[in-house]
Design a protein around this motif. Structure first.
Motif, PDB file in Angstrom:
ATOM      1  N   PRO A 599       0.823  -1.208   0.000  1.00  0.00           N
ATOM      2  CA  PRO A 599       0.000   0.000   0.000  1.00  0.00           C
ATOM      3  C   PRO A 599       0.859   1.261   0.000  1.00  0.00           C
ATOM      4  CG  PRO A 599       0.107  -0.926   2.198  1.00  0.00           C
ATOM      5  CD  PRO A 599       0.831  -1.885   1.310  1.00  0.00           C
ATOM      6  N   GLU A 600       0.213   2.356  -0.191  1.00  0.00           N
ATOM      7  CA  GLU A 600       0.903   3.645  -0.175  1.00  0.00           C
ATOM      8  C   GLU A 600       1.370   3.969   1.239  1.00  0.00           C
ATOM      9  OE1 GLU A 600       0.106   8.222  -1.753  1.00  0.00           O
ATOM     10  OE2 GLU A 600      -1.574   6.839  -1.466  1.00  0.00           O
ATOM     11  N   VAL A 601       2.583   4.482   1.341  1.00  0.00           N
ATOM     12  CA  VAL A 601       3.107   4.933   2.634  1.00  0.00           C
ATOM     13  C   VAL A 601       2.851   6.431   2.717  1.00  0.00           C
ATOM     14  CG1 VAL A 601       5.152   5.171   4.082  1.00  0.00           C
ATOM     15  CG2 VAL A 601       4.864   3.128   2.677  1.00  0.00           C
ATOM     16  N   ARG A 602       1.883   6.799   3.518  1.00  0.00           N
ATOM     17  CA  ARG A 602       1.469   8.209   3.563  1.00  0.00           C
ATOM     18  C   ARG A 602       1.112   8.607   4.988  1.00  0.00           C
ATOM     19  NH1 ARG A 602      -3.399  10.102  -0.205  1.00  0.00           N
ATOM     20  NH2 ARG A 602      -4.567  10.234   1.727  1.00  0.00           N
ATOM     21  N   THR A 603       2.083   8.562   5.856  1.00  0.00           N
ATOM     22  CA  THR A 603       1.869   8.945   7.247  1.00  0.00           C
ATOM     23  C   THR A 603       2.187  10.422   7.415  1.00  0.00           C
ATOM     24  OG1 THR A 603       2.482   6.728   7.959  1.00  0.00           O
ATOM     25  CG2 THR A 603       2.483   8.469   9.625  1.00  0.00           C
ATOM     26  N   SER A 604       1.216  11.181   7.853  1.00  0.00           N
ATOM     27  CA  SER A 604       1.399  12.620   8.041  1.00  0.00           C
ATOM     28  C   SER A 604       1.681  12.934   9.502  1.00  0.00           C
ATOM     29  CB  SER A 604       0.147  13.382   7.586  1.00  0.00           C
ATOM     30  OG  SER A 604      -0.103  13.162   6.213  1.00  0.00           O
ATOM     31  N   LYS A 605       2.389  14.021   9.700  1.00  0.00           N
ATOM     32  CA  LYS A 605       2.641  14.487  11.062  1.00  0.00           C
ATOM     33  C   LYS A 605       2.600  16.011  11.075  1.00  0.00           C
ATOM     34  CE  LYS A 605       7.674  14.276  10.441  1.00  0.00           C
ATOM     35  NZ  LYS A 605       8.930  13.714  10.970  1.00  0.00           N
ATOM     36  N   SER A 606       2.247  16.549  12.221  1.00  0.00           N
ATOM     37  CA  SER A 606       2.169  17.997  12.358  1.00  0.00           C
ATOM     38  C   SER A 606       3.536  18.530  12.757  1.00  0.00           C
ATOM     39  CB  SER A 606       1.126  18.366  13.417  1.00  0.00           C
ATOM     40  OG  SER A 606       1.041  19.767  13.554  1.00  0.00           O
ATOM     41  N   VAL A 607       4.047  19.460  11.959  1.00  0.00           N
ATOM     42  CA  VAL A 607       5.361  20.045  12.223  1.00  0.00           C
ATOM     43  C   VAL A 607       5.218  21.409  12.885  1.00  0.00           C
ATOM     44  CG1 VAL A 607       7.515  20.844  11.154  1.00  0.00           C
ATOM     45  CG2 VAL A 607       6.366  18.795  10.302  1.00  0.00           C
ATOM     46  N   ILE A 608       4.268  22.206  12.414  1.00  0.00           N
ATOM     47  CA  ILE A 608       3.985  23.514  12.995  1.00  0.00           C
ATOM     48  C   ILE A 608       2.478  23.671  13.143  1.00  0.00           C
ATOM     49  CG2 ILE A 608       6.075  24.634  12.145  1.00  0.00           C
ATOM     50  CD1 ILE A 608       4.482  25.688   9.774  1.00  0.00           C
ATOM     51  N   ASP A 609       2.071  24.611  13.941  1.00  0.00           N
ATOM     52  CA  ASP A 609       0.640  24.853  14.140  1.00  0.00           C
ATOM     53  C   ASP A 609       0.022  25.434  12.872  1.00  0.00           C
ATOM     54  OD1 ASP A 609       0.942  24.023  16.745  1.00  0.00           O
ATOM     55  OD2 ASP A 609       1.196  26.067  17.541  1.00  0.00           O
ATOM     56  N   PRO A 610      -1.266  25.174  12.637  1.00  0.00           N
ATOM     57  CA  PRO A 610      -1.924  25.757  11.458  1.00  0.00           C
ATOM     58  C   PRO A 610      -1.832  27.273  11.416  1.00  0.00           C
ATOM     59  CG  PRO A 610      -3.279  24.030  12.410  1.00  0.00           C
ATOM     60  CD  PRO A 610      -2.154  24.249  13.364  1.00  0.00           C
ATOM     61  N   ALA A 611      -1.920  27.939  12.595  1.00  0.00           N
ATOM     62  CA  ALA A 611      -1.826  29.393  12.628  1.00  0.00           C
ATOM     63  C   ALA A 611      -0.443  29.857  12.213  1.00  0.00           C
ATOM     64  CB  ALA A 611      -2.159  29.908  14.036  1.00  0.00           C
ATOM     65  N   VAL A 612       0.576  29.101  12.598  1.00  0.00           N
ATOM     66  CA  VAL A 612       1.946  29.432  12.202  1.00  0.00           C
ATOM     67  C   VAL A 612       2.095  29.310  10.687  1.00  0.00           C
ATOM     68  CG1 VAL A 612       4.346  28.674  12.356  1.00  0.00           C
ATOM     69  CG2 VAL A 612       2.937  28.815  14.423  1.00  0.00           C
ATOM     70  N   ALA A 613       1.507  28.261  10.110  1.00  0.00           N
ATOM     71  CA  ALA A 613       1.561  28.074   8.660  1.00  0.00           C
ATOM     72  C   ALA A 613       0.863  29.221   7.948  1.00  0.00           C
ATOM     73  CB  ALA A 613       0.920  26.741   8.280  1.00  0.00           C
ATOM     74  N   ALA A 614      -0.268  29.654   8.483  1.00  0.00           N
ATOM     75  CA  ALA A 614      -1.025  30.741   7.861  1.00  0.00           C
ATOM     76  C   ALA A 614      -0.238  32.037   7.868  1.00  0.00           C
ATOM     77  CB  ALA A 614      -2.358  30.925   8.585  1.00  0.00           C
ATOM     78  N   ASP A 615       0.377  32.396   8.987  1.00  0.00           N
ATOM     79  CA  ASP A 615       1.134  33.643   9.056  1.00  0.00           C
ATOM     80  C   ASP A 615       2.435  33.572   8.255  1.00  0.00           C
ATOM     81  OD1 ASP A 615      -0.855  34.682  10.567  1.00  0.00           O
ATOM     82  OD2 ASP A 615       0.326  34.998  12.385  1.00  0.00           O
ATOM     83  N   SER A 616       3.051  32.379   8.191  1.00  0.00           N
ATOM     84  CA  SER A 616       4.244  32.230   7.347  1.00  0.00           C
ATOM     85  C   SER A 616       3.884  32.493   5.893  1.00  0.00           C
ATOM     86  CB  SER A 616       4.826  30.823   7.493  1.00  0.00           C
ATOM     87  OG  SER A 616       5.269  30.574   8.813  1.00  0.00           O
ATOM     88  N   THR A 617       2.704  32.024   5.486  1.00  0.00           N
ATOM     89  CA  THR A 617       2.249  32.235   4.118  1.00  0.00           C
ATOM     90  C   THR A 617       2.022  33.709   3.839  1.00  0.00           C
ATOM     91  OG1 THR A 617       1.235  30.052   4.025  1.00  0.00           O
ATOM     92  CG2 THR A 617       0.405  31.692   2.489  1.00  0.00           C
ATOM     93  N   VAL A 618       1.528  34.442   4.817  1.00  0.00           N
ATOM     94  CA  VAL A 618       1.328  35.882   4.644  1.00  0.00           C
ATOM     95  C   VAL A 618       2.645  36.565   4.289  1.00  0.00           C
ATOM     96  CG1 VAL A 618       0.761  38.024   5.867  1.00  0.00           C
ATOM     97  CG2 VAL A 618      -0.699  36.026   6.134  1.00  0.00           C
ATOM     98  N   ALA A 619       3.707  36.209   5.010  1.00  0.00           N
ATOM     99  CA  ALA A 619       5.018  36.818   4.753  1.00  0.00           C
ATOM    100  C   ALA A 619       5.546  36.416   3.384  1.00  0.00           C
ATOM    101  CB  ALA A 619       5.995  36.420   5.853  1.00  0.00           C
ATOM    102  N   MET A 620       5.360  35.141   3.005  1.00  0.00           N
ATOM    103  CA  MET A 620       5.905  34.690   1.718  1.00  0.00           C
ATOM    104  C   MET A 620       5.071  35.149   0.529  1.00  0.00           C
ATOM    105  SD  MET A 620       7.590  30.928   2.391  1.00  0.00           S
ATOM    106  CE  MET A 620       6.465  30.315   3.631  1.00  0.00           C
ATOM    107  N   GLN A 621       3.804  35.490   0.747  1.00  0.00           N
ATOM    108  CA  GLN A 621       3.033  36.080  -0.341  1.00  0.00           C
ATOM    109  C   GLN A 621       3.608  37.441  -0.732  1.00  0.00           C
ATOM    110  OE1 GLN A 621      -1.048  35.397   1.546  1.00  0.00           O
ATOM    111  NE2 GLN A 621      -1.567  35.202  -0.624  1.00  0.00           N
TER     112      GLN A 621
END
Length: 854
Positions: A599-621
């Motif tokens: 089967p597909e090996v697709r184990t996900s894990k959380s590295v940063i909080d969703p809010a952190v990802a959202a604000d990082s995206t704001v800066a990179m936009q």
């Protein structure tokens, strides 16, 4: 010599005196001698003579002697109790003399034959009883080639290994069963698994060494080709064992199963097994169950000599024979076939290497991933797997188109790697590794490890926000805080242009400010350890990260570590997928016989909080709006990313994403230099090991004609890398709905490493004064930071990050000689920020990795 007496002879008496008259005879005596004896009165009966007919006597009482009345015995033989026979006559066989005496009695012969036959039969029965029915199949007999598909599971990328596909009996056309039986074994449905006449002929021909005679039944051939333990050697022993096994198999297996195994294993020339053979000769759409009688006759004719050319004259003759036999054996079905059947046309055998072009790169990566999961190459190519990859055919072609479109006018010295990943699943959707795997097997996005430069800074940004600090924090502009930080160059970490004493985190990201990011990493609770832990969680090789921290210390925070494009594309997925990371992979699943084997090996894990990802995206936009890659966004479709350029512009990057796709583009340049310093153009992107790639006695692998030397690209990450990224992303998102990024989360609290700047009033310029009123510059409260261009569209298209042009009107490959800015340190001579500066003398930075040093 006289005959020996049976009893002791009586005392001899003197013969009577001769007289003219014969003496008187006693009544008990015979008047004459034995028949054939000598006449009385002959001279050989002198005083010492005796009659040849010896008289036996016996004593009766005292001195009286009585002549016995028993018959005389003859020296010539005859019965003991009968009269002697006449002497032997010439030409008459009265005994078993001569050669006849060597011939045994017929009864003895019969008995011997019976005993011998019983012994042979017994030995045969013992051998038969001791011959087991094989249980293990030959690896070669059941080896099935595997097929790699694009992610749709239908479009073939490549076929590997033995061309064979096992199909059930019901999936075979009746005509191929009939044709095979007609030409190979007419009595198949009735015989016991062997043909007596064929068996005798085969054993005889093999024993006499004339040839290995065929004449085996389908059951015998199946036993030999299918089961392990029956060798292919030419010997009577093997033939006898094969016969025993065939007889036993005929008792234990049904005829349909025997024929099924036979047709799935037999060699047809281009392929093994009827399913693969049907496709190999008549096209992929012709499967075993769709074969016509004519096509079946053709394939059955090939069994005898698989090596025949598709239209060999001998094959045509045998084809006619198959058709004839089919009509004779089943006239109701094939009676008219001899009159209507025409030798069929077959598909031309493609001589094109199926690994040529971009396919070889995909096959290589699939094999590498399956190998890491414990599958050897031999297992991959012989177990009949259906391997569904993650690659999208359209996107693979889009990636090639985007790279070629931007680099068309560049020499083979320029190398480009592109990788695109689905941020939600970790699936590698597309990549560009080269144009032809056969001539250049190096896979750029998976194998080229280069310094990440400023494209590494977003991980420091994520660690900053994860630590509880916000985007509104003010960080150093012109020099680091503290002023001396481990790993700095002589004079400290610097930028190539003045950005003022303080900038907020968003502007530090958009303008790629080195001093800001080094200071942010130093301010983290765990300092570099926090950054290292985050990037390792985001899929980067721990050993490489650990080694780089030791060698370069805080240069690590601005991209001294070696990374690959596919690692970067997958790493940025944490920003596109609410902080979650799924390891990149190229295999969705592996099927075998309709079931999922791997089967597909697709184990996900959380590295940063969703809010952190959202604000990082704001800066990179902001990078694509007003920063180093301004004007290279995706129009109305939200996108974010980061440029990167290392010292002397030797390596350049752009890594960016939308909610649907994360993609990375990395470029570098290698010249091929001889020992005398002469620069030679690469052959298929490879430095030639011999002059012009021709045979040479002087040069070779151990003494190459040229070696690679990495040199400056002459452009930055905001140039061709960003242009390639943009071209690919526009193509890749065609027809896809526009998805929005999460709104700004305002995570954390301001953590001012330096005080917020004090506004400085500036005089308003008269628009009619000398100079361009629409010229470059973003001289706000903090001072001129040589920010993005003003959009005047001068058409230079040079991809520079300092506002000289907006890159929307000219050739992105054109080098107009204007220094480009953005992501490198002062040593690169540009006007942007964010390059990896040189290391202190005690710990020099790692030199750019060359392809021949990996």
């Amino acid at each position: 010599m006289s005959a020996q007496p049976y009893d002791d002879p009586p005392p001899r008496r003197a013969a009577p005196p001769p007289t003219s008259q014969p003496p008187a005879h006693s009544p008990a005596q015979s008047p004459a001698g034995p028949p054939g004896g000598p006449a009385p009165g002959r001279g050989d009966e002198g005083p010492r003579g005796r009659s040849r007919a010896r008289q036996e006597t016996r004593s009766v009482g005292g001195e009286e002697t009585v002549i016995a009345d028993t018959p005389r015995r003859s020296r010539r033989g005859g019965g003991r109790n009968g009269p002697p026979g006449p002497p032997d006559q010439p030409g008459k066989d009265k005994g078993r003399g001569g050669w006849r005496r060597f011939i045994p009695n017929w009864k003895i012969v019969v008995a011997a034959v019976v005993v011998l036959a019983a012994g042979v039969f017994g030995m045969i029965m013992v051998a038969y009883a001791q011959t087991p029915v094989p249980k293990e199949t030959q690896a070669e007999a059941v080896a099935q080639g595997s097929t790699i598909y694009y992610r749709d599971g239908k479009t073939v990328i490549a076929r590997l290994g033995t061309a064979r596909e096992t199909v059930p009996y019901e999936k075979m056309a009746q005509s191929i069963k009939d044709a095979t039986v007609a030409i190979e074994n007419k009595t198949f449905w009735e015989d016991s698994g062997i043909s007596i006449s064929g068996m005798v002929r085969s054993v005889y021909m093999t024993a006499t060494g004339q040839q290995l005679q065929g004449a085996s039944t389908i059951t015998q051939q199946m036993a030999r080709n299918y089961y392990d333990g029956l060798s292919q050697e030419v010997s009577v022993t093997r033939k006898v064992k094969e016969i025993f096994v065939a007889v036993k198999l005929n008792k234990e297996m049904g005829k349909e199963e025997i024929l099924k195994n036979y047709l799935n294993t037999v060699n047809f020339g281009r392929a093994y097994g009827i399913q693969a053979a049907a496709k190999a000769y008549f096209g992929d759409k012709v499967t075993a169950d769709k074969l016509t009688p004519v096509q079946s006759a053709y394939l059955a004719a090939r069994i005898q000599t698989p090596s025949w050319e598709p239209d060999a004259p001998a094959l045509k003759v045998r084809f006619d024979t198959v058709v004839k036999y089919m009509a004779e054996q089943w006239p109701d079905k094939y009676g008219t076939l001899p009159q209507t059947a025409k030798f069929p046309k077959t598909k031309k055998l493609s001589m094109k290497n199926q690994l040529g072009g971009i396919k070889g790169y995909m096959v290589k990566q699939v094999k590498e991933e399956l190998k890491a999961r414990g599958l050897t190459e031999d297992a991959i190519e012989s177990n009949g797997y259906k391997i569904i990859s993650t690659f999208d055919k359209k996107l693979m072609l889009d990636a090639q188109k985007a790279v070629r479109g931007v680099t068309a006018n560049m020499s083979n010295e320029f190398h480009t790697g592109l990788a695109a990943v689905d941020p939600k699943t970790g699936r590698v959707l597309a990549f560009y590794g080269g144009d032809d795997y056969i001539s250049d097997p190096w896979n750029e996005p998976f194998q080229s490890e280069k310094q990440a430069a400023s494209a590494f800074k977003p991980y420091v940004l994520a660690a900053w926000l994860q630590a509880g600090y916000s985007l509104k924090s003010y960080v150093p502009g012109n020099e680091t805080v503290p002023k001396e930080i481990p790993g700095q160059q002589l004079g400290g970490f610097r930028n190539s242009h003045n950005v003022g004493q303080a900038v907020d985190v968003v502007k530090a990201t958009a303008q790629s400010v080195n001093t800001a990011y080094v200071s942010m990493a130093y301010k983290l609770p765990g300092q570099l350890e926090d950054v290292k832990n985050l990037v390792e969680a985001a899929g980067f090789d721990p050993k490489r990260m650990e080694q780089d921290v030791k060698e370069h210390q805080y240069q690590f925070s601005i991209g001294s570590a070696l990374v690959t494009p596919v690692e970067q594309a997958a790493g940025y997925s944490i920003f596109a997928n609410a902080g979650k990371y799924t390891k990149y992979h190229v295999v969705q699943r592996v099927e075998q016989n309709g079931k999922i084997a791997y089967p597909e090996v697709r184990t996900s894990k959380s590295v940063i909080d969703p809010a952190v990802a959202a604000d990082s995206t704001v800066a990179m936009q902001e990078v694509l709006r007003s920063g180093t890659a301004a004007g290279k966004g995706l129009g109305t479709r939200p996108a974010a990313g980061k440029t990167g350029t290392n010292n002397n512009e030797k390596e350049a990057w752009f890594v960016g994403y939308t909610p649907q796709i994360s993609a990375a583009v990395g470029m570098y340049r290698e010249q091929c230099v001889t020992k005398t310093g002469k620069v030679v153009q690469p052959l298929h992107s490879n430095c030639p090991i011999t002059p012009n790639g021709k045979a040479s006695k002087k040069y070779g692998p151990n003494n190459p004609y040229t070696h690679p030397r990495e040199v400056s690209l002459g452009f930055e990450g905001a140039g061709p890398p960003t242009s390639i990224w943009r071209a690919f992303m526009l193509l890749a998102h065609e027809g896809k709905p526009v998805e929005q990024f999460p709104t700004k989360a305002e995570v954390g609290l301001p953590e001012n490493i330096v005080p917020s700047p004090t506004p400085t009033p500036t005089a308003t310029k008269n628009p009619f004064d000398d100079g361009d009123p629409f010229g470059p510059g973003d001289c706000g409260l903090v001072g001129c930071d040589d920010g993005p261009g003003n959009g005047n569209g001068n058409g230079n298209g040079n991809g520079n990050d300092n506002g000289i042009g907006n890159d929307q009107g000219g050739d992105p490959n054109q080098d107009n000689g204007i220094p480009e800015s953005g992501d490198h340190g002062v040593l690169s001579g540009g006007s942007g920020g964010g390059a990896v500066p040189a290391a202190p003398s005690a710990t020099p930075p790692a030199p750019p990795t060359r392809r021949d040093e990996r």
